[in-house]
Write an enzyme that holds these catalytic residues in place. Structure first.
Site, PDB file in Angstrom:
ATOM      1  N   CYS A 270       2.216  -1.454   7.448  1.00  7.43           N
ATOM      2  CA  CYS A 270       1.302  -2.594   7.424  1.00  7.43           C
ATOM      3  C   CYS A 270      -0.142  -2.148   7.204  1.00  7.43           C
ATOM      4  O   CYS A 270      -0.888  -2.787   6.463  1.00  7.43           O
ATOM      5  CB  CYS A 270       1.433  -3.402   8.706  1.00  7.43           C
TER       6      CYS A 270
ATOM      7  N   CYS B 233       1.461  -1.078  12.084  1.00  6.14           N
ATOM      8  CA  CYS B 233       2.270   0.120  11.877  1.00  6.14           C
ATOM      9  C   CYS B 233       1.784   0.810  10.589  1.00  6.14           C
ATOM     10  O   CYS B 233       0.971   0.251   9.850  1.00  6.14           O
ATOM     11  CB  CYS B 233       3.750  -0.264  11.770  1.00  6.14           C
TER      12      CYS B 233
ATOM     13  N   HIS C 164       7.318  -7.446   7.942  1.00  6.27           N
ATOM     14  CA  HIS C 164       6.492  -7.447   9.142  1.00  6.27           C
ATOM     15  C   HIS C 164       5.477  -8.583   9.022  1.00  6.27           C
ATOM     16  O   HIS C 164       5.212  -9.082   7.918  1.00  6.27           O
ATOM     17  CB  HIS C 164       5.759  -6.121   9.289  1.00  6.27           C
TER      18      HIS C 164
ATOM     19  N   GLU D 112       2.212  -8.721   9.186  1.00  9.09           N
ATOM     20  CA  GLU D 112       1.055  -8.468   8.327  1.00  9.09           C
ATOM     21  C   GLU D 112       1.440  -8.509   6.848  1.00  9.09           C
ATOM     22  O   GLU D 112       0.745  -9.125   6.037  1.00  9.09           O
ATOM     23  CB  GLU D 112       0.428  -7.100   8.650  1.00  9.09           C
TER      24      GLU D 112
END
Length: 167
Positions: free
Chosen positions: A90, A87, A57, A59
């Site tokens: 993250c 999320c 992801h 991040e």
């Protein structure tokens, strides 16, 4: 540059990363920028589909870059600007990295509206382990304890050495 202008500058970078990711068919519409002392340390867009890595992801990818660049796993003093509310994975990574502040643009509800919902994870985490969809079974705890005992002994020895060396 005022603090607000600085925040807007870095958030615009995160948003631009998310847009470019979609326009260039690289990945999902998420971008993140990590800043320390007013300077960009790392930036990344979501790389899940382009790398076949479900943990890539924006991040997490930016955190990996920042840690490598700063040669530390402790990003205290850093802030993260992300194009969407993080999320659960993250958010956990941000906590583990000890980042000071999260600034985000889109909400998790906005993400759900376009097909990126983390609701099932939040729902699962609220259930007792034996009621979750993913089977979780503990085994061989006694054998696994050896590594923890070694770590505790090593940590205790290292703390004694640093205390002795500082005196």
């Amino acid at each position: 540059m005022t603090k607000m202008n600085q925040h807007e500058k870095f958030m615009k970078m995160a948003i631009q990363l998310s847009e470019e990711n979609v326009l260039n068919n690289v990945g999902e519409p998420f971008g993140a920028v990590i800043v320390k002392d007013g300077k960009m340390i790392a930036k990344s867009a979501n790389k899940v589909t382009s790398t076949n890595d479900p943990t890539a992801h924006a991040e997490v990818s930016a955190i990996r870059i920042a840690c490598k660049k700063l040669k530390t796993f402790d990003l205290s003093g850093c802030v993260i600007y992300t194009s969407c509310e993080p999320c659960p994975m993250c958010l956990s990574a941000v906590y583990w990295a000890k980042i000071d502040t999260i600034y985000y643009a889109n909400t998790k509800q906005d993400a759900e509206y376009i097909g990126f919902s983390d609701k099932f994870i939040y729902d699962e985490l609220n259930k007792p382990m034996d009621q979750r969809k993913l089977p979780i079974q503990q085994m061989m705890r006694d054998e696994a304890q050896q590594a923890f005992k070694l770590w505790k002994k090593k940590s205790f020895t290292n703390s004694l050495l640093s205390t002795t060396n500082n005196e």
